[in-house]
Write an enzyme that holds these catalytic residues in place. Structure first.
Site, short mmCIF file in Angstrom:
data_model
loop_
_atom_site.label_atom_id
_atom_site.label_comp_id
_atom_site.label_asym_id
_atom_site.label_seq_id
_atom_site.Cartn_x
_atom_site.Cartn_y
_atom_site.Cartn_z
N HIS A 87 0.85 -1.20 0.00
CA HIS A 87 0.00 0.00 0.00
C HIS A 87 0.88 1.25 0.00
CE1 HIS A 87 -2.85 3.04 1.28
NE2 HIS A 87 -3.80 2.22 0.85
N GLU A 156 -4.02 2.05 -7.37
CA GLU A 156 -4.35 3.15 -6.47
C GLU A 156 -3.43 4.33 -6.75
OE1 GLU A 156 -6.63 1.74 -2.75
OE2 GLU A 156 -4.50 1.79 -2.29
P1 PGA Z 1 -9.51 6.05 0.31
O1 PGA Z 1 -8.37 4.97 0.55
O2 PGA Z 1 -10.70 5.31 -0.27
O3 PGA Z 1 -9.79 6.63 1.67
O4 PGA Z 1 -8.97 7.06 -0.64
C1 PGA Z 1 -8.14 3.93 -0.34
C2 PGA Z 1 -6.89 3.19 0.07
O5 PGA Z 1 -5.94 3.84 0.53
O6 PGA Z 1 -6.83 1.94 -0.02
#
Ligand code: PGA
Length: 236
Positions: A87, A156
């Site tokens: 992440h 992401e």
């Molecule tokens: P968010 O986070 O939906 O709060 O932007 C997503 C993530 O970091 O997995």
């Protein structure tokens, strides 16, 4: 086919009581999609739920002198089926591509499905080609000597995380961008699924899920039972 909706609670909620309440409210809902909850480690072993569980991280060794770490072998005893790996919030603390690769391999060796996050280091003004090149480098390193068919990837873009609005920072329509990138990753790397993550919420979830995106990794919006229940009951 059902889409995969993974709740990444991050370091929330503040108390186990709230965690229990949240999981109860989610499990009472008749989801139309496949739901996985990733609570903090300390709550994982205590939550009594029929919902599928995932961890937010894991270490690549199974046991030994590694202060503060939690192994895949430990996690699987608590019915943990998934582990978020790489992440951007961990990469920002110094996690390297090599460490991510070791974690992906350790997860698979313990029959835990890695949810491999890519997108750290991207900026919102990059052209798609530049984004693809960046992700290609990250994915080649993370998937080194790994069977990609067993791996779920979450695209992401770091600029979209926790903004509350994934459209805000990008001029182009974000779901279209997300779909193009997810398709690129799926075709090029032949992974099991490609999810999108970054400020997805009850208002925009449908626009991602109706595209060729296999699901969502949801942060902030997964902590509000009512909002998360709207996402997991979406009909596509
Ligand atoms: P968010 O986070 O939906 O709060 O932007 C997503 C993530 O970091 O997995």
């Amino acid at each position: 086919m059902k889409k995969l909706i993974i709740a990444n609670w991050k370091m929330n909620p503040k108390s186990f009581k709230e965690a229990e309440k949240l999981v109860l409210a989610i499990s009472k809902t008749k989801a139309t999609q496949h739901v996985v909850i990733c609570p903090p480690f300390v709550y994982l072993s205590l939550l009594k739920t029929k919902l599928e569980l995932g961890a937010q991280d894991m270490f690549w060794q199974n046991n030994g002198a590694f202060t503060g770490q939690v192994s895949a072998e430990m996690l699987k005893q608590f019915k943990v089926k998934y582990a978020i790996i790489g992440h951007s919030e961990r990469r920002a603390l110094g996690e390297t591509d090599n460490e991510v690769n070791l974690k992906v391999k350790a997860a698979l060796a313990n029959k835990i499905t890695p949810v491999l996050c890519v997108g750290y280091g991207l900026s919102h003004d990059m052209a798609d080609e530049e984004v693809m090149q960046h992700l290609q480098n990250q994915l080649e390193a993370a998937l080194y000597a790994v069977d990609p068919k067993k791996v779920i990837v979450a695209y992401e873009p770091v600029w979209a995380i926790s903004t509350g609005d994934p459209y805000k920072t990008k001029n182009i329509e974000n779901p279209d961008h997300a779909e193009r990138i997810c398709m690129f990753v799926r075709i090029k790397f032949k992974v099991a699924k490609v999810l999108y993550g970054g400020s997805s919420n009850a208002l925009n979830a449908q626009s991602f899920l109706e595209r060729q995106i296999d699901g969502l990794l949801v942060g902030g919006a997964s902590l509000k039972a009512e909002e998360f229940n709207q996402i997991i009951t979406i009909k596509i």
